[in-house]
Design a protein around this motif. Structure first.
Motif, short mmCIF file in Angstrom:
data_model
loop_
_atom_site.label_atom_id
_atom_site.label_comp_id
_atom_site.label_asym_id
_atom_site.label_seq_id
_atom_site.Cartn_x
_atom_site.Cartn_y
_atom_site.Cartn_z
N GLU A 46 18.08 72.95 -37.68
CA GLU A 46 16.82 73.52 -37.19
C GLU A 46 15.98 74.07 -38.35
O GLU A 46 14.77 74.14 -38.27
N THR A 49 13.92 71.26 -39.26
CA THR A 49 13.27 70.53 -38.16
C THR A 49 12.40 71.53 -37.39
O THR A 49 11.36 71.93 -37.87
N SER A 50 12.84 71.96 -36.24
CA SER A 50 11.98 72.80 -35.37
C SER A 50 11.65 74.17 -35.96
O SER A 50 10.64 74.77 -35.61
N ALA A 51 12.47 74.68 -36.88
CA ALA A 51 12.23 75.99 -37.48
C ALA A 51 11.80 75.89 -38.94
O ALA A 51 11.93 76.84 -39.70
N SER A 54 9.45 78.74 -39.79
CA SER A 54 9.79 79.88 -38.94
C SER A 54 9.61 81.22 -39.66
O SER A 54 9.44 81.28 -40.88
N GLN A 125 10.07 76.40 -33.01
CA GLN A 125 10.47 77.65 -33.66
C GLN A 125 9.62 77.94 -34.91
O GLN A 125 9.94 78.85 -35.65
#
Length: 195
Positions: A46, A49-51, A54, A125
């Motif tokens: 993550e 990727t999505s974070a 963040s 995120q």
């Protein structure tokens, strides 16, 4: 797209912006988990990727800047970020009063617009600098894109640039012959030298 098992770049483009002719302290700050994937317990997929943008990423990088500031008695920072590193440079500028200039190169600075344009999965995120635009006001920014860049096309970020230019000093340069992976140091090193 296939998710990489390791976020470390095969060629660190931003490291080429460090040059012996530049007169001030220069540091290459990679993103968390690059180069240290197996040594950091925070490194899970993550994080790239999505974070990838963040609050945790910003906090880690900000702490490193705090350490450098103390160790080298640095008064102000000029942040230079390539690709996603430009997003992180803006996110850091939001929370630091000692950042006087941010230079982004081939960067997806409006994360949400870039996601829509590239038709990729949302980075749920991650933070988007455009959502904190008012906190970017009052500083100087230089944004570079390549006219042949299909990874991060300039047009996806122009609304954000227009909004930011209402409250900050903004320079934008689109180099028609450049793609995402062009020899950006040929443009950026002389630009930094002239500041």
């Amino acid at each position: 797209y296939q998710i990489s098992p390791n976020p470390t770049p095969t060629f660190p483009v931003a490291a080429t912006f460090i040059h012996p002719t530049l007169k001030h302290h220069q540091f290459y700050l990679s993103r968390p988990c690059q180069y240290l994937l197996n040594q950091n317990p925070l490194c899970h997929r993550e994080m790239w990727t999505s974070a990838v943008y963040s609050e945790l990423q910003r906090t880690i990088l900000n702490e490193i800047l705090n350490q450098w500031k103390k160790r080298y008695d640095i008064k102000t920072f000029r942040l230079v970020g390539y690709s996603g590193g430009g997003v992180l440079a803006l996110l850091i500028a939001i929370i630091r009063q000692d950042v006087d200039h941010v230079i982004t190169v081939a960067s997806n600075i409006d994360v949400d617009a870039w996601i829509r344009d590239q038709d990729i999965s949302p980075l749920r995120q991650s933070l988007n600098p455009r959502q904190q635009l008012s906190q970017l006001c009052g500083k100087s920014y230089s944004f570079f894109w390549g006219g042949k860049d299909r990874v991060v096309p300039a047009y996806t970020h122009m609304n954000f640039v227009k909004e930011l230019s209402q409250c900050a000093k903004v320079r934008t340069k689109i180099i028609a012959s450049y793609a995402h992976d062009s020899e950006w140091s040929e443009v950026i090193v002389p630009f930094i030298s002239a500041l």
